[in-house]
Design a protein around this motif. Structure first.
Motif, PDB file in Angstrom:
ATOM      1  N   ARG A  79       0.650  -1.250  -0.011  1.00 19.73           N
ATOM      2  CA  ARG A  79      -0.123   0.051  -0.116  1.00 19.73           C
ATOM      3  C   ARG A  79       0.737   1.651   0.164  1.00 19.73           C
ATOM      4  NH1 ARG A  79      -5.114  -0.822   4.853  1.00 19.73           N
ATOM      5  NH2 ARG A  79      -6.398  -2.380   2.987  1.00 19.73           N
ATOM      6  N   VAL A  80       1.988   1.310   1.263  1.00 23.59           N
ATOM      7  CA  VAL A  80       2.590   2.398   0.832  1.00 23.59           C
ATOM      8  C   VAL A  80       3.419   2.579  -0.511  1.00 23.59           C
ATOM      9  CG1 VAL A  80       4.868   3.844   2.081  1.00 23.59           C
ATOM     10  CG2 VAL A  80       3.021   2.460   3.290  1.00 23.59           C
ATOM     11  N   ALA A  81       4.071   1.620  -0.912  1.00 25.91           N
ATOM     12  CA  ALA A  81       4.400   1.834  -2.390  1.00 25.91           C
ATOM     13  C   ALA A  81       3.848   2.425  -3.430  1.00 25.91           C
ATOM     14  CB  ALA A  81       5.163   0.158  -2.492  1.00 25.91           C
ATOM     15  N   ARG A  82       2.396   1.469  -3.496  1.00 24.41           N
ATOM     16  CA  ARG A  82       1.585   2.031  -4.258  1.00 24.41           C
ATOM     17  C   ARG A  82       1.523   3.544  -3.838  1.00 24.41           C
ATOM     18  NH1 ARG A  82      -2.438  -0.003  -7.531  1.00 24.41           N
ATOM     19  NH2 ARG A  82      -1.514  -1.651  -7.580  1.00 24.41           N
ATOM     20  N   ALA A  83       1.189   4.065  -2.975  1.00 21.21           N
ATOM     21  CA  ALA A  83       1.481   5.713  -2.570  1.00 21.21           C
ATOM     22  C   ALA A  83       2.278   6.496  -2.942  1.00 21.21           C
ATOM     23  CB  ALA A  83       0.572   5.785  -1.261  1.00 21.21           C
ATOM     24  N   GLU A  84       3.376   5.832  -3.395  1.00 15.22           N
ATOM     25  CA  GLU A  84       4.360   6.359  -3.193  1.00 15.22           C
ATOM     26  C   GLU A  84       4.832   6.376  -5.335  1.00 15.22           C
ATOM     27  OE1 GLU A  84       7.551   8.042  -2.162  1.00 15.22           O
ATOM     28  OE2 GLU A  84       7.380   6.901  -0.114  1.00 15.22           O
ATOM     29  N   LEU A  85       4.092   5.246  -5.707  1.00 14.46           N
ATOM     30  CA  LEU A  85       3.863   5.748  -7.001  1.00 14.46           C
ATOM     31  C   LEU A  85       3.112   6.371  -7.911  1.00 14.46           C
ATOM     32  CD1 LEU A  85       5.004   3.978  -9.669  1.00 14.46           C
ATOM     33  CD2 LEU A  85       2.931   2.693  -9.454  1.00 14.46           C
ATOM     34  N   ASP A  86       1.791   6.663  -6.819  1.00 16.97           N
ATOM     35  CA  ASP A  86       0.611   7.864  -7.142  1.00 16.97           C
ATOM     36  C   ASP A  86       1.392   8.864  -6.764  1.00 16.97           C
ATOM     37  OD1 ASP A  86      -1.048   5.953  -7.886  1.00 16.97           O
ATOM     38  OD2 ASP A  86      -1.804   5.652  -4.978  1.00 16.97           O
ATOM     39  N   ALA A  87       2.317   9.307  -6.122  1.00 15.26           N
ATOM     40  CA  ALA A  87       2.857  10.926  -6.085  1.00 15.26           C
ATOM     41  C   ALA A  87       3.976  11.154  -6.732  1.00 15.26           C
ATOM     42  CB  ALA A  87       4.017  10.525  -4.628  1.00 15.26           C
ATOM     43  N   LEU A  88       4.833  10.243  -7.283  1.00 14.95           N
ATOM     44  CA  LEU A  88       5.399  10.209  -8.313  1.00 14.95           C
ATOM     45  C   LEU A  88       4.857  10.531  -9.644  1.00 14.95           C
ATOM     46  CD1 LEU A  88       8.865  10.382  -9.539  1.00 14.95           C
ATOM     47  CD2 LEU A  88       8.360   7.623 -10.180  1.00 14.95           C
ATOM     48  N   SER A  89       3.617   9.855 -10.165  1.00 14.98           N
ATOM     49  CA  SER A  89       3.170  10.236 -11.284  1.00 14.98           C
ATOM     50  C   SER A  89       2.542  11.597 -11.358  1.00 14.98           C
ATOM     51  CB  SER A  89       2.169   8.343 -11.144  1.00 14.98           C
ATOM     52  OG  SER A  89       2.342   7.562 -10.815  1.00 14.98           O
ATOM     53  N   ALA A  90       2.296  11.414 -10.533  1.00 15.46           N
ATOM     54  CA  ALA A  90       1.499  13.010 -10.259  1.00 15.46           C
ATOM     55  C   ALA A  90       2.404  13.856 -10.425  1.00 15.46           C
ATOM     56  CB  ALA A  90       1.145  12.994  -8.969  1.00 15.46           C
ATOM     57  N   ASN A  91       3.591  14.057 -10.249  1.00 14.29           N
ATOM     58  CA  ASN A  91       4.817  14.734 -10.310  1.00 14.29           C
ATOM     59  C   ASN A  91       4.874  15.261 -11.947  1.00 14.29           C
ATOM     60  OD1 ASN A  91       7.482  16.170 -11.085  1.00 14.29           O
ATOM     61  ND2 ASN A  91       8.141  15.654  -7.878  1.00 14.29           N
ATOM     62  N   ASP A  92       4.651  16.438 -12.508  1.00 14.85           N
ATOM     63  CA  ASP A  92       4.699  16.407 -14.181  1.00 14.85           C
ATOM     64  C   ASP A  92       6.377  15.821 -14.648  1.00 14.85           C
ATOM     65  OD1 ASP A  92       1.643  16.347 -14.340  1.00 14.85           O
ATOM     66  OD2 ASP A  92       1.943  18.488 -15.027  1.00 14.85           O
TER      67      ASP A  92
ATOM     68  N   MET B 257       8.531  12.595 -14.867  1.00 15.26           N
ATOM     69  CA  MET B 257       7.392  12.371 -15.621  1.00 15.26           C
ATOM     70  C   MET B 257       7.612  12.362 -16.628  1.00 15.26           C
ATOM     71  SD  MET B 257       5.440  10.002 -14.136  1.00 15.26           S
ATOM     72  CE  MET B 257       4.142   9.171 -15.372  1.00 15.26           C
ATOM     73  N   GLN B 258       8.272  13.461 -17.162  1.00 19.20           N
ATOM     74  CA  GLN B 258       9.001  14.405 -18.415  1.00 19.20           C
ATOM     75  C   GLN B 258      10.385  13.563 -18.835  1.00 19.20           C
ATOM     76  OE1 GLN B 258       8.522  18.293 -18.983  1.00 19.20           O
ATOM     77  NE2 GLN B 258       6.384  17.963 -18.580  1.00 19.20           N
ATOM     78  N   ARG B 259      11.235  13.077 -17.283  1.00 20.55           N
ATOM     79  CA  ARG B 259      12.244  12.648 -17.815  1.00 20.55           C
ATOM     80  C   ARG B 259      12.269  11.486 -18.786  1.00 20.55           C
ATOM     81  NH1 ARG B 259      14.985  11.814 -11.705  1.00 20.55           N
ATOM     82  NH2 ARG B 259      16.592  10.770 -13.311  1.00 20.55           N
ATOM     83  N   ALA B 260      13.470  10.382 -19.465  1.00 20.77           N
ATOM     84  CA  ALA B 260      13.567  10.142 -20.098  1.00 20.77           C
ATOM     85  C   ALA B 260      13.866   8.447 -18.777  1.00 20.77           C
ATOM     86  CB  ALA B 260      14.711   9.644 -20.835  1.00 20.77           C
ATOM     87  N   GLY B 261      12.756   7.061 -19.837  1.00 15.64           N
ATOM     88  CA  GLY B 261      12.391   6.348 -18.661  1.00 15.64           C
ATOM     89  C   GLY B 261      11.510   6.425 -17.306  1.00 15.64           C
ATOM     90  N   VAL B 262      10.889   7.436 -16.981  1.00 16.17           N
ATOM     91  CA  VAL B 262      10.200   7.831 -16.019  1.00 16.17           C
ATOM     92  C   VAL B 262       8.327   7.071 -16.358  1.00 16.17           C
ATOM     93  CG1 VAL B 262       9.394   9.121 -14.212  1.00 16.17           C
ATOM     94  CG2 VAL B 262      11.724   8.690 -14.789  1.00 16.17           C
ATOM     95  N   ALA B 263       8.218   7.506 -17.199  1.00 13.74           N
ATOM     96  CA  ALA B 263       6.481   7.184 -17.239  1.00 13.74           C
ATOM     97  C   ALA B 263       6.614   5.484 -17.649  1.00 13.74           C
ATOM     98  CB  ALA B 263       6.801   7.648 -18.292  1.00 13.74           C
ATOM     99  N   SER B 264       7.023   5.212 -18.631  1.00 15.64           N
ATOM    100  CA  SER B 264       8.013   3.245 -18.834  1.00 15.64           C
ATOM    101  C   SER B 264       8.167   2.937 -17.305  1.00 15.64           C
ATOM    102  CB  SER B 264       8.634   3.061 -19.968  1.00 15.64           C
ATOM    103  OG  SER B 264      10.026   3.502 -19.357  1.00 15.64           O
ATOM    104  N   ALA B 265       8.517   3.539 -16.353  1.00 16.06           N
ATOM    105  CA  ALA B 265       8.635   2.313 -15.172  1.00 16.06           C
ATOM    106  C   ALA B 265       7.683   2.782 -14.628  1.00 16.06           C
ATOM    107  CB  ALA B 265      10.220   3.147 -14.936  1.00 16.06           C
TER     108      ALA B 265
END
Length: 303
Positions: free
Chosen positions: A233-246, A249-257
């Motif tokens: 659950r905490v890992a998913r919350a970390e992923l959600d926070a990263l997804s919300a950081n535009d 997310m524009q860095r190479a490799g981030v969106a695919s990861a």
């Protein structure tokens, strides 16, 4: 939100997050010839190789979780190398905070649903073991401690307090966790490599705990089953926070990861049928190890 704590010169982040491979063979060996950072068809080959890995993956990772103080006896028996690591490595430090949050989130959820005895065990664990290993890192980074808040939460649960009082005590601990995390500069906390470092360490811990929870289709340790759920659950919350950081997310490799990670987390969601497991559960712990390996491989391509 809490105010940012003063930046500590001792919390300098590494140039790249340093992740021990989920298997002793190493991530690169998952496909035999696929190099780290590879994408496309090669990544698919690696994915196939993970699926063909031995079923008893828990044995292949023996000692990996212990290196972070995960699993049974979390925070106990840490070697000098790991103590030094939590002092200087932001992802290790933040992952330790995440482990505490995972334990307590599950504990409050259990209490809310009437499982008070089970909740009490989850409340005691962070204060008794995880926090002890965290204290030196808090001191070096100039971060405020939250031991008293942990103790107050455990006391509320042990005395059978109303759920509102328990939730208020949990909110106080969350404030403490946020303040401790703020000792890491905000730009470093938001960095995709740091976040994936945290995510992967949480998932490694979850994989080890889940493997301990099951034995040939039987649930032999409900506490570890629940710990694994909390860490995911905490890992998913970390992923959600990263997804919300535009910006990230524009860095190479981030969106695919992020896409790989989200897909893998969705695929393993069925490993938990309920907050309290049934006596028998026909699930393969190797799925969680495999998902972690795929996410680690995808994250290695981030520039």
């Amino acid at each position: 939100m809490t105010k940012d704590a003063p930046r500590s010169t001792a919390s300098t982040a590494p140039d790249r997050f340093r992740l021990q491979p989920i298997y002793r063979l190493g991530i690169a060996a998952l496909s035999g010839s696929v190099a780290l950072g590879t994408t496309g068809p090669a990544l698919a080959s690696a994915d196939t190789a993970v699926q063909k890995a031995p079923m008893h993956l828990a044995q292949a990772t023996e000692g990996v979780g212990k290196a972070m103080g995960e699993g049974e006896g979390e925070g106990e028996g840490e070697g000098e190398g790991r103590k030094a690591s939590i002092l200087r490595d932001d992802s290790v430090y933040l992952a330790r905070l995440g482990l505490i949050r995972g334990h307590l989130t599950i504990g409050v959820d259990l209490y809310r649903n009437g499982h008070r005895e089970a909740a009490a065990t989850h409340m005691k664990h962070p204060a008794d073991e995880l926090y002890a290993g965290l204290k030196p890192a808090l001191e070096v980074r100039g971060a405020p401690g939250f031991a008293e808040a942990l103790q107050q939460l455990a006391a509320q649960v042990e005395t059978g307090a109303e759920i509102g009082a328990v939730e208020d005590a949990f909110a106080a601990v969350e404030d403490g966790l946020d303040a401790a995390a703020a000792a890491v500069p905000v730009a470093q906390r938001a960095d995709a490599k740091t976040r994936f470092g945290v995510i992967i360490q949480l998932l490694r811990a979850a994989a080890q705990e889940y493997a301990v929870a099951l034995d040939d289709g039987r649930v032999v340790n409900a506490h570890e089953y629940q710990d694994a759920l909390g860490f995911v659950r905490v890992a998913r919350a970390e992923l959600d926070a990263l997804s919300a950081n535009d910006q990230q997310m524009q860095r190479a490799g981030v969106a695919s990861a992020v896409e790989v990670a989200r897909t893998q987390l969705d695929r393993i969601s069925g490993l938990w049928t309920d907050l309290v497991p049934p006596p028998k559960l026909d699930r393969d712990p190797g799925r969680l190890f495999g998902a972690t390996a795929r996410i680690e491989l995808a994250a290695s391509a981030i520039q």
